[in-house]
Scaffold this motif. Structure first.
Motif, PDB file in Angstrom:
ATOM      1  N   LEU A   1       0.825  -1.204   0.000  1.00 27.78           N
ATOM      2  CA  LEU A   1       0.000   0.000   0.000  1.00 27.78           C
ATOM      3  C   LEU A   1       0.861   1.257   0.000  1.00 27.78           C
ATOM      4  CD1 LEU A   1      -2.750   1.436   0.319  1.00 27.78           C
ATOM      5  CD2 LEU A   1      -2.578   1.026   2.774  1.00 27.78           C
ATOM      6  N   VAL A   2       1.868   1.299   0.861  1.00 28.87           N
ATOM      7  CA  VAL A   2       2.730   2.476   0.986  1.00 28.87           C
ATOM      8  C   VAL A   2       3.579   2.681  -0.261  1.00 28.87           C
ATOM      9  CG1 VAL A   2       4.776   3.306   2.210  1.00 28.87           C
ATOM     10  CG2 VAL A   2       2.773   2.561   3.499  1.00 28.87           C
ATOM     11  N   THR A   3       4.066   1.599  -0.857  1.00 28.29           N
ATOM     12  CA  THR A   3       4.883   1.730  -2.062  1.00 28.29           C
ATOM     13  C   THR A   3       4.078   2.362  -3.190  1.00 28.29           C
ATOM     14  OG1 THR A   3       6.193  -0.204  -1.445  1.00 28.29           O
ATOM     15  CG2 THR A   3       6.307   0.480  -3.738  1.00 28.29           C
ATOM     16  N   ASN A   4       2.793   2.047  -3.256  1.00 23.21           N
ATOM     17  CA  ASN A   4       1.937   2.621  -4.297  1.00 23.21           C
ATOM     18  C   ASN A   4       1.448   4.018  -3.953  1.00 23.21           C
ATOM     19  OD1 ASN A   4       2.044   0.397  -6.045  1.00 23.21           O
ATOM     20  ND2 ASN A   4       0.426  -0.658  -4.921  1.00 23.21           N
ATOM     21  N   CYS A   5       1.558   4.393  -2.682  1.00 20.46           N
ATOM     22  CA  CYS A   5       1.142   5.730  -2.250  1.00 20.46           C
ATOM     23  C   CYS A   5       2.048   6.179  -1.106  1.00 20.46           C
ATOM     24  CB  CYS A   5      -0.322   5.705  -1.799  1.00 20.46           C
ATOM     25  SG  CYS A   5      -0.985   7.327  -1.373  1.00 20.46           S
ATOM     26  N   THR A   6       3.228   6.642  -1.463  1.00 23.47           N
ATOM     27  CA  THR A   6       4.238   6.988  -0.450  1.00 23.47           C
ATOM     28  C   THR A   6       3.826   8.173   0.426  1.00 23.47           C
ATOM     29  OG1 THR A   6       5.404   8.340  -2.086  1.00 23.47           O
ATOM     30  CG2 THR A   6       6.157   6.068  -1.803  1.00 23.47           C
ATOM     31  N   ASP A   7       2.867   8.972  -0.035  1.00 22.95           N
ATOM     32  CA  ASP A   7       2.434  10.116   0.767  1.00 22.95           C
ATOM     33  C   ASP A   7       1.780   9.695   2.079  1.00 22.95           C
ATOM     34  OD1 ASP A   7       3.386  11.941  -1.028  1.00 22.95           O
ATOM     35  OD2 ASP A   7       1.455  12.299  -2.014  1.00 22.95           O
ATOM     36  N   LEU A   8       1.390   8.428   2.176  1.00 19.10           N
ATOM     37  CA  LEU A   8       0.786   7.948   3.416  1.00 19.10           C
ATOM     38  C   LEU A   8       1.765   8.021   4.585  1.00 19.10           C
ATOM     39  CD1 LEU A   8      -1.201   4.837   2.099  1.00 19.10           C
ATOM     40  CD2 LEU A   8      -2.176   6.959   3.014  1.00 19.10           C
ATOM     41  N   VAL A   9       3.060   7.910   4.304  1.00 23.88           N
ATOM     42  CA  VAL A   9       4.063   7.951   5.378  1.00 23.88           C
ATOM     43  C   VAL A   9       5.099   9.056   5.177  1.00 23.88           C
ATOM     44  CG1 VAL A   9       3.831   5.507   5.955  1.00 23.88           C
ATOM     45  CG2 VAL A   9       5.485   6.215   4.212  1.00 23.88           C
ATOM     46  N   ARG A  10       5.151   9.644   4.015  1.00 19.97           N
ATOM     47  CA  ARG A  10       6.184  10.643   3.736  1.00 19.97           C
ATOM     48  C   ARG A  10       6.123  11.792   4.748  1.00 19.97           C
ATOM     49  NH1 ARG A  10       9.005  11.360  -0.937  1.00 19.97           N
ATOM     50  NH2 ARG A  10       7.522  10.046  -2.089  1.00 19.97           N
ATOM     51  N   ASP A  11       7.295  12.182   5.238  1.00 19.35           N
ATOM     52  CA  ASP A  11       7.432  13.289   6.196  1.00 19.35           C
ATOM     53  C   ASP A  11       6.753  13.002   7.533  1.00 19.35           C
ATOM     54  OD1 ASP A  11       8.838  14.907   4.305  1.00 19.35           O
ATOM     55  OD2 ASP A  11       6.913  15.479   3.402  1.00 19.35           O
ATOM     56  N   TYR A  12       6.583  11.732   7.849  1.00 19.09           N
ATOM     57  CA  TYR A  12       5.999  11.371   9.148  1.00 19.09           C
ATOM     58  C   TYR A  12       7.048  10.630   9.962  1.00 19.09           C
ATOM     59  CZ  TYR A  12       2.520   9.837  12.581  1.00 19.09           C
ATOM     60  OH  TYR A  12       1.810   9.631  13.740  1.00 19.09           O
TER      61      TYR A  12
END
Length: 366
Positions: A202-213
């Protein structure tokens, strides 16, 4: 025959770890239950400057003491978000490992089909049959069902010290969309997240889920790490001399997310520095060990965050949690393999978690 000797040598090279954990006295330790003698050995990482973390000291520094003044919940409240029709073992392994390590409460938020099965594994787990998969939801109802899922999870969210996202989650798109919304809500509440298994898909396909967190931890295996590197850095994994630099670049590229790169040697980076844990481990690669790791990281991360209010720590809570969990799992796997050899299962390793922590950090001082 040469292969057998090289495998044994790789295992015994790591035996230095326990001696250091027990205080570095250079003594032999003998346990009659295992009929085994642990001796001082050199670290698996060699060279002028070692990345090897002092895992024993880290475990002892962040593990809370046990006394009668503590109340339920102070040692950690963990929630695993995962579990679907096909996969029920992974969320159980992560959740029960958290309890075996010393967390007070462990929850599993899963699909309705997975809940009865996970409940049957252990009465110790608090199981929430909240999530839904596409097959059980009509297209016209997906928006309202998704909103309902978030509301149900929100009732519990602020009680959790850390989330484990992904064990046994599967790749149903509606389910992944619901979990994406849960992750966004967790960020708003500053709840740490350990992402493993299908959560990494999931995160690889949507890195904004964890980016800068900075409270996010990713625990990729070799293939998951390869996909992350290709996605974030747009290059292939450097297997030669670029392990440290590439891991740093990946963590920085995600804005300071902590990454635990699993392998023969575990490498950990938060984008500022790289640490390694190479001691012990097991040649038996039964499935489910990553789930033990993710549950253990969640507990140690929670404990490390508690310590930040009391003292200055030399590393971030996420890095400390990763190092401690990696070392403990490696030692538990080592002990389980010594006992079970080829028949070692994930459940065997889980049973050694408590003993491993006790030998490193006794619950009651003698």
């Amino acid at each position: 025959m040469v292969g057998c000797y090289s495998t044994a040598a790789a295992v015994y090279r790591r035996q230095h770890f326990l001696i250091r954990c027990l205080g570095g006295q250079g003594r032999n330790f003998y346990n009659s239950n295992y009929h085994y003698r642990i001796i001082r050995m050199k670290p698996a990482i060699s060279g002028g400057h070692s990345l090897e973390a002092d895992a024993g000291s880290i475990v002892r520094s962040i593990t809370p003491t046990l006394d009668t003044s503590r109340h339920k919940g102070q040692a950690g409240k963990i929630a695993v978000i995962g579990g679907c029709r096909e996969y029920t073992g992974a969320p159980y392994f992560a959740a029960i490992s958290a309890l075996k390590l010393g967390a007070d409460l462990s929850h599993v938020i899963c699909t309705k089909d997975a809940a009865p099965i996970i409940k049957s594994y252990s009465p110790e787990l608090i199981v929430h049959p909240i999530l839904e998969e596409s097959y059980s939801v009509r297209d016209e109802d997906k928006a309202s069902v998704s909103e309902k899922v978030i509301k149900e999870v929100d009732k519990w969210m602020e009680r959790f010290d850390c989330l484990v996202i992904g064990p046994g989650l599967g790749r149903d798109q509606f389910l992944l969309d619901c979990v994406s919304n849960i992750m966004k809500h967790a960020r708003q509440l500053n709840i740490p997240m350990v992402v493993d298994g299908d959560g990494l898909f999931l995160v690889t396909n949507c890195t904004d889920l964890v980016r800068d967190y900075p409270l996010a931890v990713l625990t990729p295996n070799v293939n998951e790490y390869k996909r992350l590197v290709q996605k974030v850095l747009d290059c292939d994994v450097n297997h030669q001399d670029g392990v440290k630099q590439q891991l740093l670049s990946l963590a920085k590229g995600l804005g300071g997310v902590t990454i635990l790169q699993k392998g023969q040697i575990d490498f950990i980076s938060d984008g500022e520095k790289v640490s390694a844990v190479s001691a012990y481990g097991s040649p038996r690669r039964c499935g489910g060990q990553g789930d033990i790791l993710s549950g253990s990281v969640a507990v140690f991360l929670s404990w490390a965050r508690q310590c930040t209010a009391k003292e200055e720590l030399s590393m971030t809570p996420t890095s400390l949690g990763c190092i401690a969990a990696s070392a403990l799992l490696r030692y538990a796997a080592f002990l389980a393999f010594h006992d079970k050899k080829r028949s070692t299962l994930t459940t065997d390793i889980i049973e050694y978690l408590g003993r491993s922590l006790e030998e490193i950090c006794p619950a009651v001082n003698p």
